[in-house]
Design a protein around this motif. Structure first.
Motif, PDB file in Angstrom:
ATOM      1  N   ALA A   3     -26.718  23.764 -16.193  1.00 39.74           N
ATOM      2  CA  ALA A   3     -25.930  22.538 -16.033  1.00 39.74           C
ATOM      3  C   ALA A   3     -25.907  21.876 -17.402  1.00 39.74           C
ATOM      4  CB  ALA A   3     -26.551  21.612 -14.995  1.00 39.74           C
ATOM      5  N   THR A   4     -24.734  21.559 -17.893  1.00 41.42           N
ATOM      6  CA  THR A   4     -24.592  21.018 -19.239  1.00 41.42           C
ATOM      7  C   THR A   4     -24.577  19.499 -19.229  1.00 41.42           C
ATOM      8  OG1 THR A   4     -23.392  22.986 -19.941  1.00 41.42           O
ATOM      9  CG2 THR A   4     -23.135  21.013 -21.309  1.00 41.42           C
ATOM     10  N   ARG A  32     -26.424  19.571 -24.368  1.00 45.71           N
ATOM     11  CA  ARG A  32     -27.715  20.195 -24.080  1.00 45.71           C
ATOM     12  C   ARG A  32     -27.578  20.919 -22.745  1.00 45.71           C
ATOM     13  NH1 ARG A  32     -32.090  17.850 -27.040  1.00 45.71           N
ATOM     14  NH2 ARG A  32     -33.271  19.602 -26.221  1.00 45.71           N
ATOM     15  N   VAL A  33     -28.059  22.134 -22.687  1.00 47.19           N
ATOM     16  CA  VAL A  33     -27.902  22.967 -21.500  1.00 47.19           C
ATOM     17  C   VAL A  33     -29.229  23.054 -20.750  1.00 47.19           C
ATOM     18  CG1 VAL A  33     -27.267  25.250 -20.634  1.00 47.19           C
ATOM     19  CG2 VAL A  33     -26.055  24.278 -22.604  1.00 47.19           C
ATOM     20  N   LEU A  34     -29.265  22.438 -19.582  1.00 46.34           N
ATOM     21  CA  LEU A  34     -30.417  22.530 -18.690  1.00 46.34           C
ATOM     22  C   LEU A  34     -30.369  23.903 -18.038  1.00 46.34           C
ATOM     23  CD1 LEU A  34     -32.782  21.086 -17.195  1.00 46.34           C
ATOM     24  CD2 LEU A  34     -31.090  20.372 -15.502  1.00 46.34           C
ATOM     25  N   ASN A  35     -31.448  24.682 -18.193  1.00 46.45           N
ATOM     26  CA  ASN A  35     -31.411  26.030 -17.635  1.00 46.45           C
ATOM     27  C   ASN A  35     -32.589  26.347 -16.716  1.00 46.45           C
ATOM     28  OD1 ASN A  35     -33.424  26.340 -19.538  1.00 46.45           O
ATOM     29  ND2 ASN A  35     -32.565  28.176 -20.470  1.00 46.45           N
ATOM     30  N   LEU A  54     -38.755  26.431  -8.430  1.00 45.00           N
ATOM     31  CA  LEU A  54     -37.935  25.226  -8.523  1.00 45.00           C
ATOM     32  C   LEU A  54     -36.639  25.637  -9.188  1.00 45.00           C
ATOM     33  CD1 LEU A  54     -37.974  22.191  -7.905  1.00 45.00           C
ATOM     34  CD2 LEU A  54     -38.977  21.823 -10.161  1.00 45.00           C
ATOM     35  N   MET A  55     -35.536  25.563  -8.439  1.00 49.24           N
ATOM     36  CA  MET A  55     -34.262  26.093  -8.898  1.00 49.24           C
ATOM     37  C   MET A  55     -33.205  25.000  -9.028  1.00 49.24           C
ATOM     38  SD  MET A  55     -34.156  29.418  -6.400  1.00 49.24           S
ATOM     39  CE  MET A  55     -34.330  28.425  -4.941  1.00 49.24           C
ATOM     40  N   LEU A  56     -32.248  25.256  -9.908  1.00 47.15           N
ATOM     41  CA  LEU A  56     -31.081  24.389 -10.034  1.00 47.15           C
ATOM     42  C   LEU A  56     -30.077  24.808  -8.968  1.00 47.15           C
ATOM     43  CD1 LEU A  56     -30.479  24.590 -13.914  1.00 47.15           C
ATOM     44  CD2 LEU A  56     -31.925  22.984 -12.670  1.00 47.15           C
ATOM     45  N   HIS A  57     -29.576  23.852  -8.218  1.00 47.72           N
ATOM     46  CA  HIS A  57     -28.591  24.112  -7.163  1.00 47.72           C
ATOM     47  C   HIS A  57     -27.447  23.120  -7.287  1.00 47.72           C
ATOM     48  CE1 HIS A  57     -30.458  26.698  -3.793  1.00 47.72           C
ATOM     49  NE2 HIS A  57     -31.078  26.980  -4.919  1.00 47.72           N
TER      50      HIS A  57
END
Length: 157
Positions: A101-102, A68-71, A81-84
Protein backbone atom coordinates in the motif's frame (compact mmCIF):
# COMPACT_ATOMS: atom_id res chain seq x y z
CA UNK A 1 19.08 4.74 23.61
CA UNK A 2 15.43 4.08 24.30
CA UNK A 3 12.66 6.42 23.18
CA UNK A 4 10.28 5.08 25.84
CA UNK A 5 10.39 1.73 27.65
CA UNK A 6 7.48 0.36 25.63
CA UNK A 7 9.14 0.91 22.21
CA UNK A 8 11.97 -0.79 20.38
CA UNK A 9 15.41 0.72 20.37
CA UNK A 10 15.86 3.29 17.58
CA UNK A 11 19.29 3.54 15.95
CA UNK A 12 21.13 5.48 13.28
CA UNK A 13 19.23 7.64 10.82
CA UNK A 14 15.90 7.14 12.59
CA UNK A 15 17.40 8.20 15.93
CA UNK A 16 18.96 11.35 14.47
CA UNK A 17 15.68 12.31 12.81
CA UNK A 18 13.72 11.60 15.97
CA UNK A 19 15.84 13.84 18.14
CA UNK A 20 16.47 16.49 15.48
CA UNK A 21 12.76 17.11 15.11
CA UNK A 22 11.98 16.73 18.80
CA UNK A 23 9.32 14.14 17.94
CA UNK A 24 7.81 12.10 20.73
CA UNK A 25 6.90 8.43 20.44
CA UNK A 26 3.55 7.93 22.14
CA UNK A 27 0.66 5.43 22.12
CA UNK A 28 -2.99 5.48 21.06
CA UNK A 29 -3.99 8.61 19.19
CA UNK A 30 -0.43 9.97 19.18
CA UNK A 31 2.45 8.96 16.94
CA UNK A 32 4.29 5.65 17.06
CA UNK A 33 8.11 5.42 17.10
CA UNK A 34 9.52 7.62 14.36
CA UNK A 35 10.86 6.68 10.94
CA UNK A 36 12.17 9.72 9.02
CA UNK A 37 9.28 11.43 7.27
CA UNK A 38 6.63 9.01 8.56
CA UNK A 39 4.12 9.45 11.36
CA UNK A 40 1.74 6.65 12.31
CA UNK A 41 -1.21 7.54 14.53
CA UNK A 42 -4.40 5.99 15.91
CA UNK A 43 -3.14 2.38 15.93
CA UNK A 44 -5.72 -0.12 17.22
CA UNK A 45 -6.94 -3.69 16.74
CA UNK A 46 -10.57 -4.79 16.77
CA UNK A 47 -11.30 -8.20 18.21
CA UNK A 48 -14.81 -9.59 17.81
CA UNK A 49 -14.42 -13.15 19.11
CA UNK A 50 -11.38 -14.26 21.14
CA UNK A 51 -9.08 -16.51 19.15
CA UNK A 52 -10.57 -15.44 15.79
CA UNK A 53 -8.80 -13.08 13.35
CA UNK A 54 -8.67 -9.45 14.47
CA UNK A 55 -8.48 -6.36 12.25
CA UNK A 56 -6.00 -3.51 12.67
CA UNK A 57 -6.37 0.14 11.80
CA UNK A 58 -4.11 3.21 11.79
CA UNK A 59 -3.20 6.33 9.82
CA UNK A 60 0.23 6.86 8.26
CA UNK A 61 1.41 10.31 7.13
CA UNK A 62 4.36 10.75 4.77
CA UNK A 63 5.97 14.18 5.02
CA UNK A 64 8.73 13.17 2.62
CA UNK A 65 9.17 14.12 -1.02
CA UNK A 66 8.90 10.52 -2.28
CA UNK A 67 6.16 7.91 -1.85
CA UNK A 68 6.73 5.24 0.82
CA UNK A 69 5.58 1.69 0.17
CA UNK A 70 4.17 -0.23 3.13
CA UNK A 71 4.88 -3.88 2.43
CA UNK A 72 4.21 -5.69 5.68
CA UNK A 73 3.47 -5.78 9.37
CA UNK A 74 4.33 -8.10 12.23
CA UNK A 75 3.42 -8.62 15.85
CA UNK A 76 4.30 -11.29 18.40
CA UNK A 77 0.59 -11.19 19.33
CA UNK A 78 -0.38 -12.56 15.89
CA UNK A 79 0.61 -15.79 14.16
CA UNK A 80 0.76 -13.62 11.04
CA UNK A 81 -0.19 -10.02 10.36
CA UNK A 82 -1.18 -9.25 6.78
CA UNK A 83 -2.18 -6.23 4.73
CA UNK A 84 -5.75 -6.57 3.46
CA UNK A 85 -8.27 -4.45 1.62
CA UNK A 86 -12.06 -4.66 1.51
CA UNK A 87 -13.79 -3.71 -1.74
CA UNK A 88 -17.28 -3.80 -3.18
CA UNK A 89 -18.17 -4.59 -6.77
CA UNK A 90 -21.59 -5.41 -8.17
CA UNK A 91 -23.13 -5.47 -4.71
CA UNK A 92 -20.60 -8.05 -3.51
CA UNK A 93 -18.23 -7.25 -0.69
CA UNK A 94 -14.84 -8.82 -0.88
CA UNK A 95 -11.70 -8.88 1.25
CA UNK A 96 -8.31 -9.74 -0.20
CA UNK A 97 -4.70 -9.73 0.84
CA UNK A 98 -2.56 -7.02 -0.76
CA UNK A 99 1.23 -7.04 -1.11
CA UNK A 100 1.73 -3.29 -0.71
CA UNK A 101 0.00 0.00 0.00
CA UNK A 102 1.60 3.26 -1.08
CA UNK A 103 1.68 6.32 1.12
CA UNK A 104 1.94 9.27 -1.30
CA UNK A 105 4.61 11.94 -0.91
CA UNK A 106 3.28 14.66 1.40
CA UNK A 107 0.16 12.55 1.84
CA UNK A 108 -1.77 10.24 4.12
CA UNK A 109 -2.99 6.65 3.92
CA UNK A 110 -5.68 5.45 6.32
CA UNK A 111 -6.31 1.86 7.29
CA UNK A 112 -10.00 1.98 8.24
CA UNK A 113 -12.96 -0.39 8.55
CA UNK A 114 -14.25 -1.18 5.05
CA UNK A 115 -10.97 -0.38 3.23
CA UNK A 116 -7.31 -1.12 3.92
CA UNK A 117 -6.74 -2.94 7.21
CA UNK A 118 -4.41 -5.37 8.91
CA UNK A 119 -5.53 -8.96 9.55
CA UNK A 120 -4.14 -10.54 12.69
CA UNK A 121 -4.35 -14.29 12.07
CA UNK A 122 -3.97 -16.76 14.95
CA UNK A 123 -4.09 -14.03 17.61
CA UNK A 124 -2.60 -14.92 20.98
CA UNK A 125 -4.36 -14.46 24.31
CA UNK A 126 -2.72 -11.01 24.45
CA UNK A 127 -5.24 -9.78 21.85
CA UNK A 128 -8.09 -8.90 24.20
CA UNK A 129 -10.03 -5.66 24.73
CA UNK A 130 -8.16 -3.21 26.92
CA UNK A 131 -4.72 -4.66 26.15
CA UNK A 132 -1.95 -3.13 24.08
CA UNK A 133 0.02 -5.24 21.62
CA UNK A 134 3.27 -4.42 19.81
CA UNK A 135 3.05 -3.92 16.05
CA UNK A 136 5.84 -3.17 13.57
CA UNK A 137 5.01 -1.76 10.14
CA UNK A 138 7.61 -2.44 7.45
CA UNK A 139 8.38 -0.46 4.31
CA UNK A 140 9.94 -1.54 1.01
CA UNK A 141 12.96 0.72 1.58
CA UNK A 142 13.80 -1.14 4.79
CA UNK A 143 12.23 1.40 7.17
CA UNK A 144 10.10 0.32 10.09
CA UNK A 145 7.76 1.97 12.58
CA UNK A 146 7.03 0.14 15.85
CA UNK A 147 4.66 0.78 18.70
CA UNK A 148 1.72 -0.52 20.67
CA UNK A 149 -1.79 -0.82 19.25
CA UNK A 150 -4.71 -0.65 21.68
CA UNK A 151 -7.08 -3.63 21.45
CA UNK A 152 -10.77 -2.74 21.34
CA UNK A 153 -13.96 -4.78 21.20
CA UNK A 154 -16.38 -5.33 18.33
CA UNK A 155 -17.80 -1.79 18.46
CA UNK A 156 -14.33 -0.22 18.41
CA UNK A 157 -14.50 0.74 22.08
Amino acid sequence: MTVRPRFRQVRGRAARALFATGAAALIGTAALAAEPGLTVTDGWLRVIIAGRPAAGYFTVRNDGATPRVLNGARSPACGSLMLHRSTEAGGQERMEMVATATVPAHGTLRFTPGDYHLMCMQPTAAVRPGAKVPVTLTFADGGTVSGNFMVRGAKGQ
